[in-house]
Design a protein around this motif. Structure first.
Motif, PDB file in Angstrom:
ATOM      1  N   ASN A 186     -27.753 103.751  39.487  1.00 24.35           N
ATOM      2  CA  ASN A 186     -28.076 102.563  40.268  1.00 24.35           C
ATOM      3  C   ASN A 186     -29.571 102.408  40.450  1.00 24.35           C
ATOM      4  N   GLY A 187     -30.217 103.544  40.717  1.00 21.12           N
ATOM      5  CA  GLY A 187     -31.661 103.531  40.886  1.00 21.12           C
ATOM      6  C   GLY A 187     -32.324 102.969  39.641  1.00 21.12           C
ATOM      7  N   VAL A 188     -31.896 103.482  38.503  1.00 21.41           N
ATOM      8  CA  VAL A 188     -32.489 103.037  37.246  1.00 21.41           C
ATOM      9  C   VAL A 188     -32.256 101.535  37.063  1.00 21.41           C
ATOM     10  N   ASN A 189     -31.044 101.106  37.330  1.00 17.34           N
ATOM     11  CA  ASN A 189     -30.725  99.687  37.140  1.00 17.34           C
ATOM     12  C   ASN A 189     -31.512  98.778  38.077  1.00 17.34           C
ATOM     13  N   LYS A 190     -31.655  99.226  39.319  1.00 14.93           N
ATOM     14  CA  LYS A 190     -32.403  98.414  40.279  1.00 14.93           C
ATOM     15  C   LYS A 190     -33.858  98.284  39.874  1.00 14.93           C
ATOM     16  N   LEU A 191     -34.377  99.348  39.259  1.00 15.62           N
ATOM     17  CA  LEU A 191     -35.794  99.351  38.908  1.00 15.62           C
ATOM     18  C   LEU A 191     -36.077  98.596  37.614  1.00 15.62           C
ATOM     19  N   LYS A 192     -35.022  98.303  36.900  1.00 16.06           N
ATOM     20  CA  LYS A 192     -35.163  97.630  35.599  1.00 16.06           C
ATOM     21  C   LYS A 192     -35.624  96.191  35.816  1.00 16.06           C
ATOM     22  N   ARG A 193     -36.695  95.821  35.109  1.00 14.18           N
ATOM     23  CA  ARG A 193     -37.127  94.429  35.132  1.00 14.18           C
ATOM     24  C   ARG A 193     -37.043  93.890  33.700  1.00 14.18           C
ATOM     25  N   PRO A 194     -37.092  92.576  33.544  1.00 14.21           N
ATOM     26  CA  PRO A 194     -36.920  92.023  32.192  1.00 14.21           C
ATOM     27  C   PRO A 194     -37.962  92.532  31.200  1.00 14.21           C
ATOM     28  N   ASP A 195     -39.135  92.906  31.718  1.00 12.32           N
ATOM     29  CA  ASP A 195     -40.178  93.311  30.781  1.00 12.32           C
ATOM     30  C   ASP A 195     -40.312  94.826  30.642  1.00 12.32           C
ATOM     31  N   THR A 196     -39.486  95.576  31.353  1.00  8.70           N
ATOM     32  CA  THR A 196     -39.608  97.029  31.229  1.00  8.70           C
ATOM     33  C   THR A 196     -38.485  97.571  30.349  1.00  8.70           C
ATOM     34  N   SER A 197     -38.775  98.738  29.790  1.00 13.97           N
ATOM     35  CA  SER A 197     -37.817  99.324  28.858  1.00 13.97           C
ATOM     36  C   SER A 197     -37.487 100.746  29.279  1.00 13.97           C
ATOM     37  N   ALA A 198     -36.440 101.272  28.658  1.00 16.10           N
ATOM     38  CA  ALA A 198     -36.071 102.653  28.969  1.00 16.10           C
ATOM     39  C   ALA A 198     -35.501 103.319  27.735  1.00 16.10           C
ATOM     40  N   ILE A 199     -35.801 104.606  27.631  1.00 17.24           N
ATOM     41  CA  ILE A 199     -35.132 105.433  26.623  1.00 17.24           C
ATOM     42  C   ILE A 199     -34.306 106.448  27.400  1.00 17.24           C
ATOM     43  N   VAL A 200     -33.014 106.385  27.220  1.00 14.26           N
ATOM     44  CA  VAL A 200     -32.127 107.273  27.968  1.00 14.26           C
ATOM     45  C   VAL A 200     -31.611 108.337  27.013  1.00 14.26           C
ATOM     46  N   ILE A 201     -32.006 109.562  27.275  1.00 16.01           N
ATOM     47  CA  ILE A 201     -31.574 110.658  26.406  1.00 16.01           C
ATOM     48  C   ILE A 201     -30.391 111.341  27.070  1.00 16.01           C
ATOM     49  N   THR A 202     -29.303 111.454  26.359  1.00 16.54           N
ATOM     50  CA  THR A 202     -28.142 112.061  26.983  1.00 16.54           C
ATOM     51  C   THR A 202     -27.243 112.693  25.939  1.00 16.54           C
ATOM     52  N   HIS A 203     -26.496 113.660  26.408  1.00 21.57           N
ATOM     53  CA  HIS A 203     -25.566 114.357  25.535  1.00 21.57           C
ATOM     54  C   HIS A 203     -24.211 113.655  25.565  1.00 21.57           C
ATOM     55  N   TYR A 204     -23.888 113.143  26.735  1.00 19.85           N
ATOM     56  CA  TYR A 204     -22.580 112.514  26.931  1.00 19.85           C
ATOM     57  C   TYR A 204     -22.745 111.025  27.138  1.00 19.85           C
ATOM     58  N   GLN A 205     -21.698 110.313  26.909  1.00 19.37           N
ATOM     59  CA  GLN A 205     -21.799 108.868  27.072  1.00 19.37           C
ATOM     60  C   GLN A 205     -21.576 108.430  28.518  1.00 19.37           C
ATOM     61  N   ARG A 206     -21.106 109.385  29.360  1.00 19.44           N
ATOM     62  CA  ARG A 206     -20.806 109.124  30.756  1.00 19.44           C
ATOM     63  C   ARG A 206     -21.850 108.246  31.465  1.00 19.44           C
ATOM     64  N   LEU A 207     -23.119 108.623  31.305  1.00 17.21           N
ATOM     65  CA  LEU A 207     -24.198 107.895  31.968  1.00 17.21           C
ATOM     66  C   LEU A 207     -24.278 106.456  31.471  1.00 17.21           C
ATOM     67  N   LEU A 208     -23.848 106.264  30.204  1.00 18.60           N
ATOM     68  CA  LEU A 208     -23.981 104.947  29.595  1.00 18.60           C
ATOM     69  C   LEU A 208     -22.913 103.965  30.094  1.00 18.60           C
ATOM     70  N   ASP A 209     -21.963 104.484  30.886  1.00 15.55           N
ATOM     71  CA  ASP A 209     -21.053 103.578  31.585  1.00 15.55           C
ATOM     72  C   ASP A 209     -21.802 102.831  32.686  1.00 15.55           C
ATOM     73  N   TYR A 210     -22.842 103.467  33.182  1.00 22.43           N
ATOM     74  CA  TYR A 210     -23.595 102.884  34.294  1.00 22.43           C
ATOM     75  C   TYR A 210     -24.875 102.208  33.823  1.00 22.43           C
ATOM     76  N   ILE A 211     -25.541 102.844  32.885  1.00 24.11           N
ATOM     77  CA  ILE A 211     -26.751 102.235  32.339  1.00 24.11           C
ATOM     78  C   ILE A 211     -26.378 101.724  30.947  1.00 24.11           C
ATOM     79  N   ILE A 212     -26.268 100.433  30.824  1.00 21.91           N
ATOM     80  CA  ILE A 212     -25.744  99.880  29.567  1.00 21.91           C
ATOM     81  C   ILE A 212     -26.866  99.774  28.531  1.00 21.91           C
ATOM     82  N   PRO A 213     -26.753 100.509  27.446  1.00 20.62           N
ATOM     83  CA  PRO A 213     -27.819 100.465  26.443  1.00 20.62           C
ATOM     84  C   PRO A 213     -27.677  99.267  25.509  1.00 20.62           C
TER      85      PRO A 213
END
Lengths: 254, 452, 415
Positions: A186-213
């Protein structure tokens, strides 16, 4: 925003990254997945400027500048934030002092006046609420005695404070229970703005249910072996990494 | 036996030359210890590196020097000290100024603080507090094998006496500003006694400063009695110049269920040797012994700590940390001694050091001697550098390398400072340490003496 | 006589010690079967039956009795790969150049009182040389026994691993019960050249004296290894259960760049035994590493001290040491002491020392009791678990024996 071209890097003479190319555009979220030892954290370390990783070939351009030439603190001030897989404990240095120094260094870089103590505390309070971090944590030494979940939340809190353009989250989900995972995401999503980007490194897809890549890459043996949409993460969730490994190894043989 | 007998002999001669003058000023009771003490000194001599507890400290440059005079205060000396009196204070404390460790007895009356607390000279106290002196004087240095302690007993003529009566709680600390000042190179020895009676609660801060550039050598002994259930803290801040040698011996005796803490903060000084002896002399007593030393140039700082667990169920905790720059050298000798019947002992000891340059050097010797079985004891010592991972973590948040290093060093030091209970004092210490780490500290940045 | 150790040593009358006592039946040792049955029994008890060695465990043994080497097995097999393993007296005769080149280079005769005594009176011992590039195919072993009454044992071991060589060497010690004290003042010297590795393991079970502290061996031994070459490694492992008094500090001089020193020790003191043991790690070369793991166990009236020095010299850039010294106390009449010395003269060095002292866990014992295990056995289990990290460093044949020894030597420690 970020263009990586044929990046090769080694640690202690051992090749870890064997030619990575990747472009992250403003507003995008890229997920990098891969089995253990594939080089995910090394990639994050190179982007953040860890000195023990030796870049042997390739280039990394960030907003048109050569990222590899910048010292770690300059990258930070240019808007790159690394969420550490293992946040470091720094006894004796309080979170307040630490963040105040960092925020004011960032402000100085942008030509702004340092924040007054009260403005700074106000900012801390706001951001703490935003990421649902326990305010007691802010009074302790940096990460010292924090639980695994608290450390990860603290990383997101720092991200909120520094408002990066490009956030690199290195296995931010590891070791989190489902509630902590939700708070972090949620924190990551709230901080996301249209002009900012993120690289999410993960082993499992679990996190990607919340942070949609927008894009999912699979890293294996120092190379990106597959790039696709979000559905790739789901496929990995279902089938694991073996099928990708087999595909790659087969290709290598032929 | 001393390995440099001629050197020790010089100090014996000093005793012979001065003993009449010294005895004339002191009480018969204090004088009664002198002869035995000098005999003991003659046996032990000035410690050399062959002496196990001085293994890493070379006293030569300070003890082989010819001092112009052996300092014993005279009326005119105290007049000088009076000039430094100044009541402007940032720290809310009961303050007083000493000259070369001596209480100014000329114009100054002994201080009476609320609750019957008395601060005055040892000489005067010997008459006024005869019972206390008889009960406590020279009682806590038992069997000490350091020749310098005996030299002090043989020759010290005065010092401070502080008396905190039973049940008195001091709401602000007593600050003693110990100025060393002379136009000549001097050697001085003073002897202090602090008696904190049953159920009392007090904090004493001693600030050591040098005000003139001459070569000084101080050999001071402080005995402290902490009564049953009393709470006592002593903080010593050392900030002397590179030409000053400071040797302190502190003997702290604790009764049952008492709490005591000692904190030696060495910011500056040519040669500093602090030996702190904690005797846990009653069940349930607890003591903390802390130290922080920041040294550069050719400075040498040696902390010797001995914690004696003589009774069951006592707790002790030692934490000593140092940052050594340039050619500075540091030494730590820590010992936990658990007597046979001291069951239920909990004792910790930690010594961490950072070397900033190739020429800095650290020798550390943390020791455990345990003769009881129901104990929890641990110790650890490290010598190393700033943590690279932590440095990177700070840099990755945009903090430049210099600042990051400073923050880490400060954090390292703060772990000692944070144990100071008086908040205003703690903040000031943090401040001083920061200044010292930045190389901005010249001298007494916070004492009430505004001496430019 | 050095006085700095934390030991109470009764005066030793050196005139009273027989400095040389050759085993009487020496001449008849042509055949391995001719060995004194008493001696063979001890061998068997120690888990290194000479006879079966050849067929089973493949350990070559040099047996030293009252300082005289009585039997070296496998000498011929070893000679095939160029390895010299023989008694010191044979070595002096047959390989005088090697002996001359190496003897006394690590422990000079002036080193300390007992080293001087040994250098003056030593009669025999073991000599071993592993030539360039040879990995010794079997465990080498010396077995020591003090047999005669009133004898001092003053043997000397010299072990040289030339470039790229590897050897694992074991040493076992026993002595029968005697009422009077006996003296053992040995010297062990090890030299490791470039890329060589030497593992030296000791299971010391000299007679510790009876439960009232009468008799027993005074074990005053000087052991030191020199990592002379680059990337060389010397590793000491010791299980010290015997002797009335133990005074030994197997040490490593890390002279070659990237060389490594290790010290793993378990020392048990029960009844009136005293031990003052530890190591010295002298970092001279660059990137030298050392590890110290010491586990002291005190019971009865035993006094157990760890004494160690980690010294990093000015040019030892990148030196790294980690020391862990733990003490376990069983009973309230014993003592456990830790005296580490750390001297660092190089800013890039990282030296860490940790130590803990604690009582054996009553709740652990109770847990075992509740599962039907006797207190005695529970202590054995717990102590073995505590010492596991060190025991695991021993070759298999000795590890089992070491475990048994720990248990036996703590018998009767908790009543």
């Amino acid at each position: 925003m970020l263009i990586i071209k044929n990046l090769k890097a080694e640690i202690d003479g051992k090749a870890i990254l064997k030619g990575i190319s990747l472009e992250v555009k403003a507003g995008e979220i890229h997920a990098i997945m891969g089995p253990n030892g594939s080089g995910k954290s090394t990639l994050a370390a190179v982007l953040a400027g860890r000195e023990f990783v030796n870049v042997t070939e390739g280039s990394v351009t960030y907003f048109g500048k050569n990222l590899l030439e910048m010292p770690a603190e300059e990258r930070s001030k240019e808007g790159i934030f690394l969420g550490f897989q293992y946040p470091i404990e720094i006894p004796g240095v309080s979170m307040v002092n630490f963040m105040k120094t960092a925020v004011n260094e960032h402000r100085k870089y942008k030509g702004l006046e340092p924040l007054s103590a009260s403005d700074f505390l106000k900012l801390m309070r706001e951001k703490k609420e935003l990421v649902e971090i326990d305010s007691k944590l802010a009074n302790r030494s940096v990460n010292e005695g924090f639980s695994g979940g608290e450390k990860k939340k603290n990383e997101i809190f720092q991200m909120a404070m520094l408002e990066p353009k490009l956030a690199i989250l290195d296995e931010t989900d590891s070791g989190l229970d489902i509630d902590a995972l939700r708070i972090v995401a949620n924190g990551v999503n709230k901080l996301k703005r249209p002009d900012t980007s993120a690289i999410v490194i993960t082993h499992y897809q679990r996190l990607l249910d919340y942070i949609i890549p927008d894009v999912v890459h699979v890293l294996y043996d120092g190379r990106i072996v597959k790039t696709s949409g979000r559905e790739l993460a789901l496929e990995i969730e279902e089938k694991g990494y073996d099928w990708i490994k087999k595909e790659v190894d087969k290709k290598d043989l032929s | 036996m001393s390995n440099q007998p001629e050197r020790s002999e010089r100090y014996y001669n000093l005793y012979k030359e001065n003993i009449r003058r010294i005895s004339d000023k002191s009480s018969p009771y204090i004088n009664s210890f002198r002869e035995n003490a000098i005999a003991e000194f003659n046996k032990l001599g000035i410690p050399t590196k062959k002496n196990e507890s001085y293994r890493y400290t070379n006293l030569d440059t300070f003890f082989n020097h010819e001092y112009k005079s052996y300092f014993m205060p005279t009326a005119s000396d105290f007049k000088k000290a009076e000039e430094f009196r100044c009541d402007v204070t940032d720290l809310d404390a009961h303050g007083l100024v000493l000259l070369n460790g001596f209480y100014p007895t000329v114009n100054d009356k002994p201080r009476q603080l609320p609750g019957g607390i008395w601060i005055g000279s040892m000489t005067e106290a010997a008459g006024k507090f005869e019972d206390q002196i008889h009960k406590h004087y020279n009682k806590y240095i038992n069997g000490n094998s350091d020749g310098l302690v005996h030299l002090n007993t043989a020759m010290a003529s005065d010092g401070v006496f502080i008396y905190i009566p039973e049940g008195v709680v001091l709401n602000k600390p007593i600050q003693i500003i110990n100025l060393v000042q002379s136009d000549e190179d001097i050697f001085c020895q003073h002897r202090s006694l602090i008696v904190a009676e049953k159920n009392s609660n007090a904090t004493v801060i001693i600030c050591d400063h040098t005000l003139s550039p001459n070569k000084f050598l101080t050999n001071g002994v402080t005995e402290i009695f902490v009564g049953e259930n009393a709470h006592f803290e002593i903080i010593r801040v050392q900030n002397e110049h590179n030409n000053a040698g400071k040797i302190t011996h502190t003997f702290m005796h604790q009764e049952r269920n008492s709490f005591a803490s000692s904190n030696n903060i060495t910011l500056h000084g040519g040669l500093v040797r602090n030996s702190t002896h904690h005797f846990l002399g009653g069940e349930g007593a607890e003591c903390n012994s802390y130290g922080l030393y920041l040294a550069d140039k050719w400075q040498h700082v040696d902390n010797f700590v001995n914690v004696d667990h003589a009774f069951p169920n006592c707790t002790s905790n030692q934490l000593f940390k140092g940052v050594l720059d340039d050619m500075a050298t540091g030494a730590f000798n820590g010992r936990i001694y658990v007597h046979r019947d001291a069951q239920g002992t909990v004792a910790y000891q930690k010594n961490n050091n950072i070397l900033l340059t190739d020429d800095a050097r650290m020798d550390t010797k943390p020791q455990l001697e345990i003769y009881a079985d129901d104990v929890k004891c641990s110790h650890g010592a490290t010598v190393g550098q700033l943590d690279d991972d932590a440095l990177f973590y700070l840099q990755s948040r945009g903090i430049n390398k210099r600042e990051a290093r400073l923050m880490l060093m400060f954090g390292f030091a703060h772990e000692v400072i944070q144990n100071i209970k008086v908040e205003a004092l703690r903040d000031r210490m943090d401040n001083l340490v920061m200044q010292r780490l930045k190389g901005e500290l010249s001298r007494c940045a916070f004492c009430m003496v505004k001496c430019g | 006589m050095p006085a700095w150790a934390n030991l109470k040593i009764p005066a030793i009358d050196y005139q009273d010690i027989i400095f040389y006592a050759a085993p009487k039946q020496k001449a008849s040792y042509d055949n391995i079967d001719d060995i004194d049955p008493e001696l063979k029994k001890t061998f068997d008890k120690l888990g290194i039956p000479l006879e079966e060695q050849k067929h089973l465990s493949g350990v070559a043994v040099d047996a030293v009795m009252d300082s005289v080497s009585v039997k070296t097995t496998f000498r011929e097999t070893l000679a095939e790969s160029g390895i010299i393993f023989c008694s010191f007296s044979d070595a002096v005769k047959e390989y005088p150049d090697l002996v001359r080149r190496y003897m006394g280079t690590v422990v000079p005769y002036t080193d300390n009182f007992f080293a001087s005594l040994n250098s003056a009176v030593f009669s025999d011992g073991s000599f071993c040389y592993i030539p360039k590039g040879v990995r010794c195919p079997m465990e080498l072993s010396t077995y020591f026994r003090i047999n005669s009454a009133n004898t001092g044992q003053f043997e000397r071991t010299l072990l040289v691993a030339d470039e790229e060589a590897y050897v694992s060497y074991l040493e076992g010690c026993t002595a029968p019960m005697r009422d009077e004290n006996q003296l053992h003042a040995a010297i062990v010297e090890i030299i490791a050249e470039n890329n060589a590795e030497v593992k030296y393991s000791t299971v010391q079970n000299w007679y510790p004296g009876d439960k009232d502290g009468k008799g027993g061996i005074f074990n005053f031994v000087t052991k030191r290894g020199l990592c002379r070459g680059e990337n060389s490694k010397i590793s000491w492992t010791q299980i010290e259960t015997g002797s009335a008094i133990t005074w030994k500090y197997p040490s490593c001089i890390l002279r070659g760049d990237n060389s490594t020193g290790e010290f793993y020790s378990v020392a048990v003191t029960n009844h009136y035994q005293q031990a003052d043991t530890g190591t010295k790690m002298i970092h001279i070369g660059k990137n030298t590493k050392s590890t110290i793991v010491s586990k002291g166990i005190s019971a009865g009236h035993g006094q157990n001290s760890y004494r160690g020095l980690v010294k990093v010299l000015k040019n030892a850039t990148g030196a790294r040491n980690f020391s862990q010294c733990d003490s376990l106390l069983l009973g309230n009449q014993c003592g456990a002491h830790t005296f580490p010395y750390i001297e660092v003269d190089n800013q890039t060095a990282i030296v860490e020392h940790e130590a803990t002292t604690s009582k054996i866990g009553e709740d652990q014992i109770f847990y075992c009791n509740q599962r039907g295990i006797s207190t005695q056995d529970a202590i054995g289990l717990i102590v073995n678990g505590y010492a596991r990290e060190v025991i695991n460093k021993l070759p298999m044949e000795f590890a089992v024996e070491a475990q048994k020894l720990l248990q036996i030597s703590l018998e009767g420690s908790v009543g």
